[in-house]
Design an enzyme around this catalytic site. Structure first.
Site, PDB file in Angstrom:
ATOM      1  N   LEU A  35       7.139   2.312 -15.833  1.00 16.26           N
ATOM      2  CA  LEU A  35       8.579   2.599 -15.696  1.00 16.26           C
ATOM      3  C   LEU A  35       8.807   3.662 -14.621  1.00 16.26           C
ATOM      4  CD1 LEU A  35       9.907   2.404 -19.383  1.00 16.26           C
ATOM      5  CD2 LEU A  35       9.815   0.608 -17.627  1.00 16.26           C
ATOM      6  N   ASP A  58       0.304   3.710 -17.415  1.00 15.86           N
ATOM      7  CA  ASP A  58      -0.059   3.698 -15.991  1.00 15.86           C
ATOM      8  C   ASP A  58      -1.370   2.930 -15.813  1.00 15.86           C
ATOM      9  OD1 ASP A  58      -0.810   4.412 -13.405  1.00 15.86           O
ATOM     10  OD2 ASP A  58      -0.058   6.464 -13.618  1.00 15.86           O
ATOM     11  N   SER A  84       6.104  -1.040  -4.213  1.00 18.58           N
ATOM     12  CA  SER A  84       6.389  -2.261  -3.443  1.00 18.58           C
ATOM     13  C   SER A  84       7.350  -2.086  -2.267  1.00 18.58           C
ATOM     14  CB  SER A  84       6.954  -3.318  -4.394  1.00 18.58           C
ATOM     15  OG  SER A  84       8.266  -2.950  -4.790  1.00 18.58           O
ATOM     16  N   THR A 136       0.970 -10.209  -1.293  1.00 20.47           N
ATOM     17  CA  THR A 136       2.067 -10.431  -0.359  1.00 20.47           C
ATOM     18  C   THR A 136       1.579 -11.051   0.949  1.00 20.47           C
ATOM     19  OG1 THR A 136       3.581  -9.196   1.072  1.00 20.47           O
ATOM     20  CG2 THR A 136       1.721  -7.988   0.244  1.00 20.47           C
ATOM     21  N   ASP A 137       2.499 -11.703   1.666  1.00 23.17           N
ATOM     22  CA  ASP A 137       2.143 -12.224   2.995  1.00 23.17           C
ATOM     23  C   ASP A 137       2.065 -11.105   4.031  1.00 23.17           C
ATOM     24  OD1 ASP A 137       4.849 -11.623   3.175  1.00 23.17           O
ATOM     25  OD2 ASP A 137       5.432 -13.524   4.107  1.00 23.17           O
ATOM     26  N   GLU A 138       2.528  -9.896   3.654  1.00 26.85           N
ATOM     27  CA  GLU A 138       2.539  -8.801   4.642  1.00 26.85           C
ATOM     28  C   GLU A 138       1.125  -8.363   5.023  1.00 26.85           C
ATOM     29  OE1 GLU A 138       5.504  -5.766   4.138  1.00 26.85           O
ATOM     30  OE2 GLU A 138       6.752  -7.071   2.914  1.00 26.85           O
ATOM     31  N   TYR A 162       2.128   0.233   2.871  1.00 28.09           N
ATOM     32  CA  TYR A 162       2.271  -0.725   1.766  1.00 28.09           C
ATOM     33  C   TYR A 162       1.339  -1.924   1.965  1.00 28.09           C
ATOM     34  CZ  TYR A 162       4.135  -4.771  -0.767  1.00 28.09           C
ATOM     35  OH  TYR A 162       4.251  -5.905  -1.535  1.00 28.09           O
ATOM     36  N   LYS A 166      -1.990  -3.184  -0.187  1.00 24.06           N
ATOM     37  CA  LYS A 166      -2.107  -4.505  -0.820  1.00 24.06           C
ATOM     38  C   LYS A 166      -3.332  -5.251  -0.251  1.00 24.06           C
ATOM     39  CE  LYS A 166       0.275  -6.205  -3.446  1.00 24.06           C
ATOM     40  NZ  LYS A 166       0.361  -6.146  -4.933  1.00 24.06           N
ATOM     41  N   PRO A 217      23.995  -1.957   6.266  1.00 24.00           N
ATOM     42  CA  PRO A 217      23.037  -1.531   7.299  1.00 24.00           C
ATOM     43  C   PRO A 217      22.029  -2.639   7.637  1.00 24.00           C
ATOM     44  CG  PRO A 217      22.455  -0.583   5.160  1.00 24.00           C
ATOM     45  CD  PRO A 217      23.686  -1.407   4.930  1.00 24.00           C
TER      46      PRO A 217
END
Ligand code: NAD
Length: 339
Positions: A35, A58, A84, A136-138, A162, A166, A217
């Site tokens: 959380l 955690d 994330s 992720t694809d990142e 980030y 990952k 923005p």
């Protein structure tokens, strides 16, 4: 009923996963979530189901993990928990290294200790175990306009703290398969959108600002491209991958919905013009702001492996998914205004 550990199930994708699969009553789901600011128990619509348990904690707490693995003898782990948000990783990378790298290692190691007798040998009764690592694809870095889509063979080239965290966790997961025969499957998905996404992310920000008639923005010239997938389609892909995927394999998940950020903002404004004509036009709120440092230009996923080998296919197009999403946020906003 077998028990599945879901980490990060109070966040955006984890909560949508639990909302979709807890009611099917095929497993008992234990949701372990710290959380953080990104987790919200109100995202969960299934908290009263008797095959669902929430534990606040955690994934960096090794003693807690030992206790949970020993108590529940999980048959499967679906690992969503992560820091994330790319912008936060630029200002506070520390939490990303701890949760995304050390936390993932802790989970892999606890599952290994419970499930495996020795490398490549499962303990009796633990032959159906699977560990699904959500990524992720990142991790693949960035594409130019004319470059072909990310496949599972694309070399890793992460550019933000980030995506680097990952990518590191993906490599640790990979090593557990190659070194120990551990039953890990990794999915690398493109950008998700849908209900319960945190306010900080692009699509909720555009919708919220437009509804509030405030400046929307958009980084740089708005031409950066992301490949969008409706969150339920991602969740269904994860469910198929954990049941049918091959140990040690990675599967890209994406909806063939490459869109420039400026297209997303304009499309949302057009739909809001239809839904709230009295507030039109919304487009004039779009405001170009200084670009994010190291902003990847384009992500685009080739999902043909999970489609052809596991039979997954996205149900939503961007146009159908974004309409549902906007209506969900409008409802939420109206409830807030009327409460
Ligand atoms: P989110 O930020 O909305 O939720 C993350 C959840 O993890 C939160 O509930 C948070 O409280 C929890 N958490 C964070 N640190 C924790 C810790 N140390 N221990 C236990 N719980 C912790 O994230 P999301 O968008 O739902 O993403 C879920 C996963 O999917 C992540 O691994 C992310 O890298 C991956 N992913 C996300 C997207 C996307 O577009 N959102 C796309 C591809 C992959």
């Amino acid at each position: 009923m077998k028990t599945v550990l879901v980490t990060g199930g109070a966040g955006f994708i984890g909560s949508n996963f639990l909302n979709l699969f807890v009611p099917k009553k095929e497993y008992h789901f234990v949701n372990l979530d710290k959380l953080t600011y990104a987790g919200d128990l109100n995202n969960l619509e299934i908290s009263d189901h008797d095959n669902y348990t929430f534990i606040e904690g955690d994934i960096c707490d090794v003693k807690l993990l030992e206790d949970l693995f020993s108590k529940y003898k999980f048959e499967k782990v679906i690992h969503f928990a992560a820091e994330s948000h790319v912008d936060n990783s630029i200002t506070n990378p520390d939490a990303f290294i701890k949760t995304n790298i050390t936390g993932t290692f802790n989970l892999l190691h606890q599952a290994y200790s419970l499930w495996m007798e020795s490398p490549f040998k499962f303990r009796k009764g633990f032959e159906n175990t699977r560990f699904l690592h959500v990524s992720t694809d990142e991790v693949y870095g960035t594409l130019e306009d004319d470059e072909s889509l990310f496949t599972e063979e694309t070399p890793y080239a992460p550019n933000s703290p980030y995506s680097a965290s990952k990518a590191s966790s993906d490599m640790i997961a990979r090593s557990y398969f190659h070194t120990y025969g551990f039953p890990v499957i990794t999915t690398n998905c493109s950008n998700n959108y849908g209900p319960h996404q945190h306010d900080e992310k692009l699509i909720p920000t555009i919708i919220r600002k437009a509804i509030q008639k405030k400046a929307i923005p958009i980084y740089g010239d708005g031409k950066n491209v992301r490949d969008w997938l409706y969150v339920d389609d991602h969740c269904k892909g994860i469910n198929i991958a954990i049941h049918k995927g091959e140990f040690g394999e990675t599967y890209n998940i994406g909806g063939k919905n490459e869109r420039q950020n400026i297209y997303i903002a304009t499309k949302i404004c057009d739909i809001l013009d239809e839904l709230r004509p009295e507030q039109a036009p919304h487009k004039e709120l779009i405001d170009y702001v200084t670009d994010r440092p190291g902003h990847d230009f384009r992500y685009a996923i080739d999902a043909s492996k999970i489609e052809s080998e596991l039979g997954w296919k996205a149900d939503e197009t961007f146009e159908t998914g974004i309409k549902k999403t906007i209506k969900w946020y409008l409802d939420k906003y109206n409830q807030l205004v009327n409460s």
